[in-house]
Design a protein around this motif. Structure first.
Motif, PDB file in Angstrom:
ATOM      1  N   PRO A  49       0.747  -1.231   0.046  1.00  0.00           N
ATOM      2  CA  PRO A  49      -0.042  -0.030  -0.134  1.00  0.00           C
ATOM      3  C   PRO A  49       0.750   1.315   0.025  1.00  0.00           C
ATOM      4  N   ILE A  50       2.002   1.285   0.547  1.00  0.00           N
ATOM      5  CA  ILE A  50       2.866   2.243   0.664  1.00  0.00           C
ATOM      6  C   ILE A  50       3.521   2.677  -0.726  1.00  0.00           C
ATOM      7  N   LEU A  51       3.885   1.637  -1.254  1.00  0.00           N
ATOM      8  CA  LEU A  51       4.532   1.707  -2.659  1.00  0.00           C
ATOM      9  C   LEU A  51       3.365   2.286  -3.687  1.00  0.00           C
ATOM     10  N   ALA A  52       2.242   1.557  -3.522  1.00  0.00           N
ATOM     11  CA  ALA A  52       1.000   2.174  -4.397  1.00  0.00           C
ATOM     12  C   ALA A  52       0.555   3.574  -4.237  1.00  0.00           C
ATOM     13  N   THR A  53       0.592   4.234  -2.971  1.00  0.00           N
ATOM     14  CA  THR A  53       0.633   5.726  -2.710  1.00  0.00           C
ATOM     15  C   THR A  53       1.643   6.378  -3.150  1.00  0.00           C
ATOM     16  N   VAL A  54       3.030   5.923  -3.120  1.00  0.00           N
ATOM     17  CA  VAL A  54       4.032   6.791  -3.529  1.00  0.00           C
ATOM     18  C   VAL A  54       3.923   6.973  -5.111  1.00  0.00           C
TER      19      VAL A  54
END
Length: 183
Positions: A49-54
């Motif tokens: 989820p963090i990578l998707a947000t970034v």
């Protein structure tokens, strides 16, 4: 795994960075818990989820695309005050107009844009243009050095909302008056 988003994978699985000696016996089958591969898969679930947000940060900065719960943060970042009663679509419109409003801030055009964004009406903006300037040292000021900003809006427009929009867009030292247009 608890907290993982079903179906959200990571474009950069951590196991792809392992040295070859640790990759022996790795298959595409689900990894068993307790192994280094299982541990890395757990980290991938947390990081996805963090990578998707970034990867999609530009969508968070676009008022038309950002999630509704992110709109107040975006407004705060732009210095735009929101009315808690506004629906998300109205907030998106105000934030989309923020660039124009901020570009012309302090000018009659910028004040009109701020009023239009806050209320949806086109105001008449009159600026006295008063400044303390003289072409000669210790000379008389041409016109009136007193500045005054008058904003007129159609009858029925909320004057408090207009006044708040004007106060946020005008220079702090310039007094203003808001009134309804006479028919």
């Amino acid at each position: 795994m608890r907290g993982a988003i079903e179906g959200l994978g990571t474009p950069f699985p951590l196991r792809d960075g392992l040295p070859g000696v640790l990759l022996r016996g790795v298959s595409e089958a689900p990894l068993e818990a307790g192994t280094i591969h299982g541990l890395l898969a757990a980290f991938d679930d947390v990081l996805a989820p963090i990578l998707a947000t970034v990867d999609n940060i530009d969508a968070y900065l676009d008022p038309a695309l950002t999630p509704a719960d992110f709109l107040p943060w975006l407004a705060g970042w732009l210095g735009v005050e929101l009315d808690a009663q506004w629906p998300a679509e109205r907030v998106r419109q105000v934030l989309a107009a923020a660039a124009e409003t901020l570009r012309w801030r302090g000018t009659p055009r910028g004040i009109a844009a701020a009023v239009r964004a806050a209320t949806g009406v086109d105001p008449e903006v009159s600026d006295s243009g008063g400044v303390a300037f003289s072409p000669q040292a210790r000379g008389a000021f041409p016109g009136s050095p007193d500045s005054l900003l008058v904003v007129r809006v159609p009858p029925g427009t909320d004057l408090a909302a207009v006044s708040a929009a004007v106060a946020s867009a005008k220079p702090a030292h310039v007094p203003h008056r808001v009134e309804h247009l006479r028919r």
